[in-house]
Design an enzyme around this catalytic site. Structure first.
Site, PDB file in Angstrom:
ATOM      1  N   ARG A  96     -25.326  -5.157  -5.580  1.00  0.00           N
ATOM      2  CA  ARG A  96     -25.925  -4.777  -6.867  1.00  0.00           C
ATOM      3  C   ARG A  96     -24.886  -4.292  -7.878  1.00  0.00           C
ATOM      4  NH1 ARG A  96     -30.974  -1.015  -7.353  1.00  0.00           N
ATOM      5  NH2 ARG A  96     -29.890   0.261  -5.832  1.00  0.00           N
ATOM      6  N   ARG A 149     -42.662  10.147  -7.265  1.00  0.00           N
ATOM      7  CA  ARG A 149     -42.009   9.926  -5.978  1.00  0.00           C
ATOM      8  C   ARG A 149     -42.381  10.972  -4.939  1.00  0.00           C
ATOM      9  NH1 ARG A 149     -37.411   6.973  -7.900  1.00  0.00           N
ATOM     10  NH2 ARG A 149     -35.908   6.492  -6.301  1.00  0.00           N
ATOM     11  N   LYS A 162     -38.044  -2.947  -7.662  1.00  0.00           N
ATOM     12  CA  LYS A 162     -38.895  -2.347  -8.711  1.00  0.00           C
ATOM     13  C   LYS A 162     -38.357  -2.671 -10.097  1.00  0.00           C
ATOM     14  CE  LYS A 162     -38.421   1.888  -7.161  1.00  0.00           C
ATOM     15  NZ  LYS A 162     -37.567   1.618  -5.997  1.00  0.00           N
ATOM     16  N   ARG A 191     -23.497   1.564  -8.479  1.00  0.00           N
ATOM     17  CA  ARG A 191     -24.055   2.915  -8.485  1.00  0.00           C
ATOM     18  C   ARG A 191     -23.455   3.741  -7.347  1.00  0.00           C
ATOM     19  NH1 ARG A 191     -30.500   2.022  -9.094  1.00  0.00           N
ATOM     20  NH2 ARG A 191     -30.425   3.655  -7.507  1.00  0.00           N
ATOM     21  N   ARG A 234     -31.504   7.790   0.940  1.00  0.00           N
ATOM     22  CA  ARG A 234     -32.603   7.421   0.033  1.00  0.00           C
ATOM     23  C   ARG A 234     -33.761   6.799   0.802  1.00  0.00           C
ATOM     24  NH1 ARG A 234     -29.268   3.688  -3.523  1.00  0.00           N
ATOM     25  NH2 ARG A 234     -31.218   3.049  -4.481  1.00  0.00           N
TER      26      ARG A 234
HETATM   27  P1  G5P Z   1     -33.962   4.878  -8.869  1.00  0.00           P
HETATM   28  O1  G5P Z   1     -33.036   4.367  -9.886  1.00  0.00           O
HETATM   29  O2  G5P Z   1     -35.416   4.835  -9.137  1.00  0.00           O
HETATM   30  P2  G5P Z   1     -34.487   3.593  -6.317  1.00  0.00           P
HETATM   31  O3  G5P Z   1     -33.680   4.007  -5.137  1.00  0.00           O
HETATM   32  O4  G5P Z   1     -35.894   3.938  -6.228  1.00  0.00           O
HETATM   33  O5  G5P Z   1     -33.613   4.145  -7.513  1.00  0.00           O
HETATM   34  P3  G5P Z   1     -33.496   1.206  -7.027  1.00  0.00           P
HETATM   35  O6  G5P Z   1     -32.299   1.417  -6.135  1.00  0.00           O
HETATM   36  O7  G5P Z   1     -33.300   1.315  -8.500  1.00  0.00           O
HETATM   37  O8  G5P Z   1     -34.600   2.119  -6.569  1.00  0.00           O
HETATM   38  P4  G5P Z   1     -35.193  -1.075  -7.298  1.00  0.00           P
HETATM   39  O9  G5P Z   1     -35.311  -0.790  -8.737  1.00  0.00           O
HETATM   40  O10 G5P Z   1     -36.399  -1.006  -6.430  1.00  0.00           O
HETATM   41  O11 G5P Z   1     -34.058  -0.212  -6.633  1.00  0.00           O
HETATM   42  O12 G5P Z   1     -34.561  -2.504  -7.051  1.00  0.00           O
HETATM   43  P5  G5P Z   1     -33.735  -3.485  -8.037  1.00  0.00           P
HETATM   44  O13 G5P Z   1     -32.615  -2.757  -8.679  1.00  0.00           O
HETATM   45  O14 G5P Z   1     -34.676  -4.260  -8.877  1.00  0.00           O
HETATM   46  O15 G5P Z   1     -33.172  -4.491  -6.938  1.00  0.00           O
HETATM   47  C1  G5P Z   1     -32.193  -4.060  -6.011  1.00  0.00           C
HETATM   48  C2  G5P Z   1     -31.083  -5.121  -5.923  1.00  0.00           C
HETATM   49  O16 G5P Z   1     -31.633  -6.277  -5.314  1.00  0.00           O
HETATM   50  C3  G5P Z   1     -30.545  -5.601  -7.295  1.00  0.00           C
HETATM   51  O17 G5P Z   1     -29.189  -5.902  -7.171  1.00  0.00           O
HETATM   52  C4  G5P Z   1     -31.361  -6.866  -7.588  1.00  0.00           C
HETATM   53  O18 G5P Z   1     -30.653  -7.772  -8.430  1.00  0.00           O
HETATM   54  C5  G5P Z   1     -31.488  -7.424  -6.165  1.00  0.00           C
HETATM   55  N1  G5P Z   1     -32.657  -8.254  -5.909  1.00  0.00           N
HETATM   56  C6  G5P Z   1     -33.914  -8.167  -6.423  1.00  0.00           C
HETATM   57  N2  G5P Z   1     -34.697  -9.117  -5.898  1.00  0.00           N
HETATM   58  C7  G5P Z   1     -33.920  -9.813  -5.020  1.00  0.00           C
HETATM   59  C8  G5P Z   1     -34.151 -10.920  -4.145  1.00  0.00           C
HETATM   60  O19 G5P Z   1     -35.246 -11.469  -4.070  1.00  0.00           O
HETATM   61  N3  G5P Z   1     -33.109 -11.334  -3.380  1.00  0.00           N
HETATM   62  C9  G5P Z   1     -31.882 -10.753  -3.432  1.00  0.00           C
HETATM   63  N4  G5P Z   1     -30.898 -11.208  -2.667  1.00  0.00           N
HETATM   64  N5  G5P Z   1     -31.612  -9.702  -4.259  1.00  0.00           N
HETATM   65  C10 G5P Z   1     -32.625  -9.253  -5.032  1.00  0.00           C
HETATM   66  O20 G5P Z   1     -33.595   6.369  -8.517  1.00  0.00           O
HETATM   67  C11 G5P Z   1     -32.272   6.752  -8.312  1.00  0.00           C
HETATM   68  C12 G5P Z   1     -32.184   8.249  -8.094  1.00  0.00           C
HETATM   69  O21 G5P Z   1     -32.674   8.916  -9.252  1.00  0.00           O
HETATM   70  C13 G5P Z   1     -33.362  10.116  -8.883  1.00  0.00           C
HETATM   71  C14 G5P Z   1     -33.131  10.267  -7.370  1.00  0.00           C
HETATM   72  O22 G5P Z   1     -31.929  10.969  -7.183  1.00  0.00           O
HETATM   73  C15 G5P Z   1     -32.989   8.796  -6.935  1.00  0.00           C
HETATM   74  O23 G5P Z   1     -32.324   8.669  -5.691  1.00  0.00           O
HETATM   75  N6  G5P Z   1     -34.781   9.972  -9.220  1.00  0.00           N
HETATM   76  C16 G5P Z   1     -35.729  10.864  -8.942  1.00  0.00           C
HETATM   77  N7  G5P Z   1     -35.710  12.049  -8.304  1.00  0.00           N
HETATM   78  C17 G5P Z   1     -36.882  12.702  -8.167  1.00  0.00           C
HETATM   79  N8  G5P Z   1     -38.059  12.216  -8.590  1.00  0.00           N
HETATM   80  C18 G5P Z   1     -38.133  11.033  -9.250  1.00  0.00           C
HETATM   81  N9  G5P Z   1     -39.322  10.548  -9.668  1.00  0.00           N
HETATM   82  C19 G5P Z   1     -36.939  10.296  -9.453  1.00  0.00           C
HETATM   83  N10 G5P Z   1     -36.666   9.112 -10.033  1.00  0.00           N
HETATM   84  C20 G5P Z   1     -35.348   8.927  -9.884  1.00  0.00           C
HETATM   85 MG    MG Z   2     -34.427   0.604 -10.041  1.00  0.00          MG
END
Ligand code: G5P
Ligand code: MG
Length: 217
Positions: free
Chosen positions: A127, A93, A20, A160, A171
């Protein structure tokens, strides 16, 4: 809350680490929307030690959702400060969050990233993030130019706390139970666009094709 003429409101849905943040940063760069990522904004409060940050830290560290009442007020206040077009990432979410958002700030479309779970679990291991900006790297995919340092500021990158295996499993489980049903919520509203693939580079051209038409570029 009123909307400026021509402003676009959109959101990105997807499992933890589905990309995302990575896709959102490409979208906001190409289409001049503002990136409003709930996780980044919550982590910023934790990093700077605000009262709100102290209140929410344990939830993030353990991979649990911040309670709806806290996060809804926080995100609606954040959105109220954004002028022009925006792209939400990580919010809503839960059903309650989605309903509240729809009532107060209806979105034009929701992008869902459909990435296989086994790919996701592998990714978080590599990451690294720059907390002040939310810039995200991966040692296997988009490595920083200098290991452990942010490309733009040269500041330290960190891992993280919720990328530890037990928090990742939590998660993913919470995502299945609480967030995946939102796909149906936006589908029923007729505003869901799904993009499927195992890598961001596979998904990205599909997103561009959709947004070029949607945003008439
Ligand atoms: P976050 O911060 O919203 P998540 O768990 O939803 O956390 P996250 O982990 O941030 O989502 P993402 O943004 O979907 O993941 O993914 P990203 O960071 O872009 O990519 C993940 C990794 O893969 C990175 O290292 C990237 O470089 C790599 N990558 C990307 N594409 C590729 C690819 O093609 N190949 C490879 N090899 N790698 C790739 O929420 C965190 C916490 O905040 C709270 C909760 O506690 C939550 O757990 N929170 C909320 N709580 C309640 N309600 C809400 N609405 C909340 N929002 C946040
Ligand atoms: Mg994210």
């Amino acid at each position: 809350m009123s909307r400026a003429a021509g402003a676009v409101r959109a959101l990105v849905l997807g499992a933890p680490a589905s990309g995302k943040g990575t896709v959102s940063s490409r979208i906001v760069r190409k289409y001049q929307l503002q990136h409003v990522a709930s996780g980044d904004r919550l982590r910023h409060h934790i990093m700077t030690g605000t009262k709100f940050g102290t209140q929410v830290k344990a939830y993030l560290d353990e991979g649990k959702l911040v309670p709806d009442d806290l996060v809804i007020k926080f995100m609606l206040d954040e959105l109220a400060r954004v002028e022009g077009s925006w792209l939400l990432d990580g919010f809503p979410r839960t059903a309650v969050q989605a309903e509240q958002l729809w009532k107060l700030q209806p979105v034009d479309f929701a992008i869902n990233l459909n990435v296989p779970f086994d790919v996701i679990v592998d990714r978080v291991k590599g990451r690294w993030v720059h907390l002040p900006s939310g810039r995200v790297y991966n040692i296997d995919f988009n490595a920083p130019k200098v290991p452990g340092k942010d490309d733009e500021t040269g500041e330290d990158l960190v891992q993280r706390p919720d990328d530890k295996p037990e928090a990742v499993m939590k998660r993913l489980q919470i995502y299945k139970e609480m967030t995946e049903p939102l796909i149906d919520f936006y589908n029923k509203l007729g505003i869901l666009e799904e993009f499927k693939g195992s890598t961001t580079d596979e998904i990205w051209p599909q997103v561009v094709q959709f947004l070029d038409v949607k945003l008439k570029q």
